[in-house]
Design an enzyme around this catalytic site. Structure first.
Site, PDB file in Angstrom:
ATOM      1  N   SER A   1       4.684  -9.759 -19.920  1.00 16.21           N
ATOM      2  CA  SER A   1       5.520  -9.973 -21.202  1.00 16.21           C
ATOM      3  C   SER A   1       6.741  -9.450 -21.027  1.00 16.21           C
ATOM      4  O   SER A   1       6.802  -8.163 -20.310  1.00 16.21           O
ATOM      5  CB  SER A   1       4.667  -9.445 -22.237  1.00 16.21           C
ATOM      6  OG  SER A   1       5.616  -9.312 -23.360  1.00 16.21           O
TER       7      SER A   1
ATOM      8  N   TYR B   1       0.784  -2.346 -26.542  1.00 14.95           N
ATOM      9  CA  TYR B   1       0.696  -3.683 -25.893  1.00 14.95           C
ATOM     10  C   TYR B   1       1.283  -3.801 -24.690  1.00 14.95           C
ATOM     11  O   TYR B   1       0.894  -4.127 -23.760  1.00 14.95           O
ATOM     12  CB  TYR B   1       1.098  -4.739 -26.986  1.00 14.95           C
ATOM     13  CG  TYR B   1       1.238  -5.961 -26.283  1.00 14.95           C
ATOM     14  CD1 TYR B   1       0.028  -6.570 -25.837  1.00 14.95           C
ATOM     15  CD2 TYR B   1       2.438  -6.316 -26.162  1.00 14.95           C
ATOM     16  CE1 TYR B   1       0.412  -8.032 -25.228  1.00 14.95           C
ATOM     17  CE2 TYR B   1       2.725  -7.855 -25.724  1.00 14.95           C
ATOM     18  CZ  TYR B   1       1.353  -8.414 -25.260  1.00 14.95           C
ATOM     19  OH  TYR B   1       1.738  -9.686 -24.749  1.00 14.95           O
TER      20      TYR B   1
ATOM     21  N   LYS C   1       0.407  -4.095 -20.599  1.00 14.18           N
ATOM     22  CA  LYS C   1       0.797  -5.141 -19.451  1.00 14.18           C
ATOM     23  C   LYS C   1       1.478  -4.607 -18.269  1.00 14.18           C
ATOM     24  O   LYS C   1       1.401  -5.274 -17.257  1.00 14.18           O
ATOM     25  CB  LYS C   1       1.833  -6.178 -20.236  1.00 14.18           C
ATOM     26  CG  LYS C   1       1.291  -6.896 -21.228  1.00 14.18           C
ATOM     27  CD  LYS C   1       0.308  -8.059 -20.761  1.00 14.18           C
ATOM     28  CE  LYS C   1      -0.268  -8.673 -21.719  1.00 14.18           C
ATOM     29  NZ  LYS C   1      -1.314  -9.859 -21.301  1.00 14.18           N
TER      30      LYS C   1
HETATM   31  N1  NAD Z   1       2.324 -15.848 -27.326  1.00 15.31           N
HETATM   32  C1  NAD Z   1       3.118 -15.179 -26.622  1.00 15.31           C
HETATM   33  O1  NAD Z   1       4.340 -15.078 -27.371  1.00 15.31           O
HETATM   34  C2  NAD Z   1       2.994 -14.234 -25.625  1.00 15.31           C
HETATM   35  C3  NAD Z   1       4.176 -13.594 -24.810  1.00 15.31           C
HETATM   36  C4  NAD Z   1       4.141 -13.029 -23.725  1.00 15.31           C
HETATM   37  C5  NAD Z   1       2.823 -12.603 -23.302  1.00 15.31           C
HETATM   38  N2  NAD Z   1       1.779 -13.274 -23.914  1.00 15.31           N
HETATM   39  C6  NAD Z   1       0.427 -13.124 -23.093  1.00 15.31           C
HETATM   40  O2  NAD Z   1      -0.008 -14.387 -22.733  1.00 15.31           O
HETATM   41  C7  NAD Z   1      -1.269 -14.514 -23.002  1.00 15.31           C
HETATM   42  C8  NAD Z   1      -1.760 -15.544 -23.942  1.00 15.31           C
HETATM   43  O3  NAD Z   1      -1.277 -15.292 -24.980  1.00 15.31           O
HETATM   44  P1  NAD Z   1      -1.496 -16.344 -26.299  1.00 15.31           P
HETATM   45  O4  NAD Z   1      -0.394 -16.504 -26.973  1.00 15.31           O
HETATM   46  O5  NAD Z   1      -2.147 -17.591 -25.676  1.00 15.31           O
HETATM   47  O6  NAD Z   1      -2.653 -15.625 -27.071  1.00 15.31           O
HETATM   48  P2  NAD Z   1      -4.059 -16.235 -27.488  1.00 15.31           P
HETATM   49  O7  NAD Z   1      -4.666 -15.120 -28.317  1.00 15.31           O
HETATM   50  O8  NAD Z   1      -3.803 -17.537 -28.139  1.00 15.31           O
HETATM   51  O9  NAD Z   1      -5.094 -16.532 -26.270  1.00 15.31           O
HETATM   52  C9  NAD Z   1      -5.713 -15.397 -25.612  1.00 15.31           C
HETATM   53  C10 NAD Z   1      -7.017 -15.865 -25.581  1.00 15.31           C
HETATM   54  O10 NAD Z   1      -7.829 -14.793 -24.657  1.00 15.31           O
HETATM   55  C11 NAD Z   1      -9.218 -14.861 -25.171  1.00 15.31           C
HETATM   56  N3  NAD Z   1      -9.383 -13.153 -25.326  1.00 15.31           N
HETATM   57  C12 NAD Z   1      -8.893 -12.086 -25.820  1.00 15.31           C
HETATM   58  N4  NAD Z   1      -9.712 -11.169 -25.382  1.00 15.31           N
HETATM   59  C13 NAD Z   1     -10.465 -11.604 -24.563  1.00 15.31           C
HETATM   60  C14 NAD Z   1     -11.625 -10.863 -23.869  1.00 15.31           C
HETATM   61  N5  NAD Z   1     -11.526  -9.502 -24.142  1.00 15.31           N
HETATM   62  N6  NAD Z   1     -12.478 -11.533 -23.280  1.00 15.31           N
HETATM   63  C15 NAD Z   1     -12.387 -12.831 -22.926  1.00 15.31           C
HETATM   64  N7  NAD Z   1     -11.345 -13.620 -23.777  1.00 15.31           N
HETATM   65  C16 NAD Z   1     -10.461 -13.077 -24.620  1.00 15.31           C
HETATM   66  C17 NAD Z   1      -8.898 -15.032 -26.922  1.00 15.31           C
HETATM   67  O11 NAD Z   1     -10.129 -15.746 -27.417  1.00 15.31           O
HETATM   68  C18 NAD Z   1      -7.936 -16.128 -26.595  1.00 15.31           C
HETATM   69  O12 NAD Z   1      -8.475 -17.540 -26.651  1.00 15.31           O
HETATM   70  C19 NAD Z   1      -1.828 -13.084 -23.346  1.00 15.31           C
HETATM   71  O13 NAD Z   1      -2.161 -12.194 -22.236  1.00 15.31           O
HETATM   72  C20 NAD Z   1      -0.523 -12.315 -23.933  1.00 15.31           C
HETATM   73  O14 NAD Z   1      -0.610 -11.042 -24.065  1.00 15.31           O
HETATM   74  C21 NAD Z   1       1.934 -14.041 -24.735  1.00 15.31           C
END
Ligand code: NAD
Length: 321
Positions: A119, A143, A147
């Site tokens: 991120s 957070y 990362k």
């Molecule tokens: N959405 C954003 O703007 C954004 C920006 C930068 C980075 N990210 C990163 O991208 C990744 C996906 O983000 P997203 O927006 O799709 O989030 P999201 O919460 O929609 O998806 C994450 C998924 O991981 C699963 N999960 C969480 N903890 C878990 C665990 N301990 N074991 C198994 N499954 C688990 C959740 O059930 C969910 O389906 C994350 O790592 C997040 O930090 C997201």
């Protein structure tokens, strides 16, 4: 190729699952469904494993063996900055322990390709026009720290084993590649504005006195479908065996201010939005825009969608939901 996608039932992961399936790859999803939505990945089986659980390493090895997994894309993590400030230890357990279990399983099973969701939060508050990957990373919340630690863990695994990995640092992800794969969390600007407008309320702009052309913060908004394509490009890059870089910004290289995003949403919704001008929030950099030259040069990837496309897709997905 068989690809294990952790967090595949999430917002971004489900977009990548769909692209992988479209191009004929086998997909295995691991998700504890803490924030996943089953309908996003209907037709795919989901192995319900909490990556942070004490027996997760063994469970993952068993899944990797059963499906002959060749590459892993790791999305599963907790992602709320505010929550990470309130529950830091739990964030470290979830995001750091979860990755440690995954890396141990990857090593035991001899899987040699990994793409990691990082991120722009790793950068903290950089005082630069465009953020290059090599600037000092100074995350300002747990957070972002989880990362950055994740990136270090992966780099160490790359040194110690034959693992090849790409870490993608996402900027502001928004929109929907398919109307049924919307971002349902009301945590980022576009979903928040949509939510306020639906309630008949006006959104709040936190700070209008920044040193930017219109005084509001500037961010780099990346369409989730473009972002999903970057994962496919990263997998292909790792398959070439000649990966010389491993950390990439994923953005457009163009900034849009909060006021500009709200204007774009007013046009898309065909409705006047008169935002409330509130105080600044702590920890908001005035400008955070990616330098995207490395990903263009190495992965031959660049964003195709513009802010208007992002807004339109989010509105369409919201109307459906
Ligand atoms: N959405 C954003 O703007 C954004 C920006 C930068 C980075 N990210 C990163 O991208 C990744 C996906 O983000 P997203 O927006 O799709 O989030 P999201 O919460 O929609 O998806 C994450 C998924 O991981 C699963 N999960 C969480 N903890 C878990 C665990 N301990 N074991 C198994 N499954 C688990 C959740 O059930 C969910 O389906 C994350 O790592 C997040 O930090 C997201």
């Amino acid at each position: 190729m068989t690809v294990l996608v952790t967090g595949g039932a999430g917002y971004i992961g489900s977009h990548v699952v769909r692209l992988l399936a479209e191009r004929g790859d086998e997909v295995v999803i691991v998700d504890d469904m803490s924030n996943g939505i089953a309908s996003r990945v209907s037709g795919h089986s989901v192995e319900e494993i909490d990556l942070a659980a004490s027996d997760a390493e063994d469970s993952l090895v068993s899944v990797m063996r059963r499906h002959d997994v060749e590459a892993v894309i790791h999305f599963a993590a907790k992602k709320q900055v505010g929550e990470s400030v309130e529950r830091p230890v739990w964030y470290y357990r979830q995001n750091v322990n979860g990755l440690a279990n995954l890396l141990a399983a990857i090593d035991r099973q001899g899987v040699d390709r990994l793409v990691f969701s990082s991120s722009a939060a790793v950068y903290g508050i950089p005082d630069v026009n465009l953020v290059e990957e090599d600037i000092d990373c100074r995350p300002i919340n747990p957070y972002g720290q989880t990362k950055l630690i994740g990136e270090w863990m992966i780099d160490n695994a790359r040194i110690a084993t034959n693992l090849k990995a790409v870490k993608l640092r996402y900027f502001n992800v928004a929109g929907a590649g398919w109307p049924d794969l919307a971002d349902t969390a009301v945590m980022n600007l576009i979903p928040i504005v949509l939510d306020r407008v639906k309630r008949g309320e006006q959104p709040v702009i936190f700070g209008s006195d920044y040193d930017t052309p219109d005084g509001t913060c500037i961010r780099d908004y990346i369409h989730v479908k473009d972002l999903a394509e970057a994962h496919i490009a990263a997998l292909d890059y790792l398959a070439t065996g000649e990966a010389s870089q491993s950390t990439f910004n994923v953005g457009t290289g163009e900034g849009a201010s909060v006021a500009e995003v709200i204007d774009a949403m007013a046009s898309g919704l065909n409705q006047e939005i008169v935002p409330i001008r509130g105080e600044r929030r702590a920890g908001d950099p005035p400008k955070l825009v990616a330098d995207v030259s490395r990903i263009a040069a190495e992965l031959s990837w660049k964003a195709e969608f513009r802010l208007e496309d992002i807004v339109e897709s989010a509105i369409t997905a919201d109307r459906r939901g």
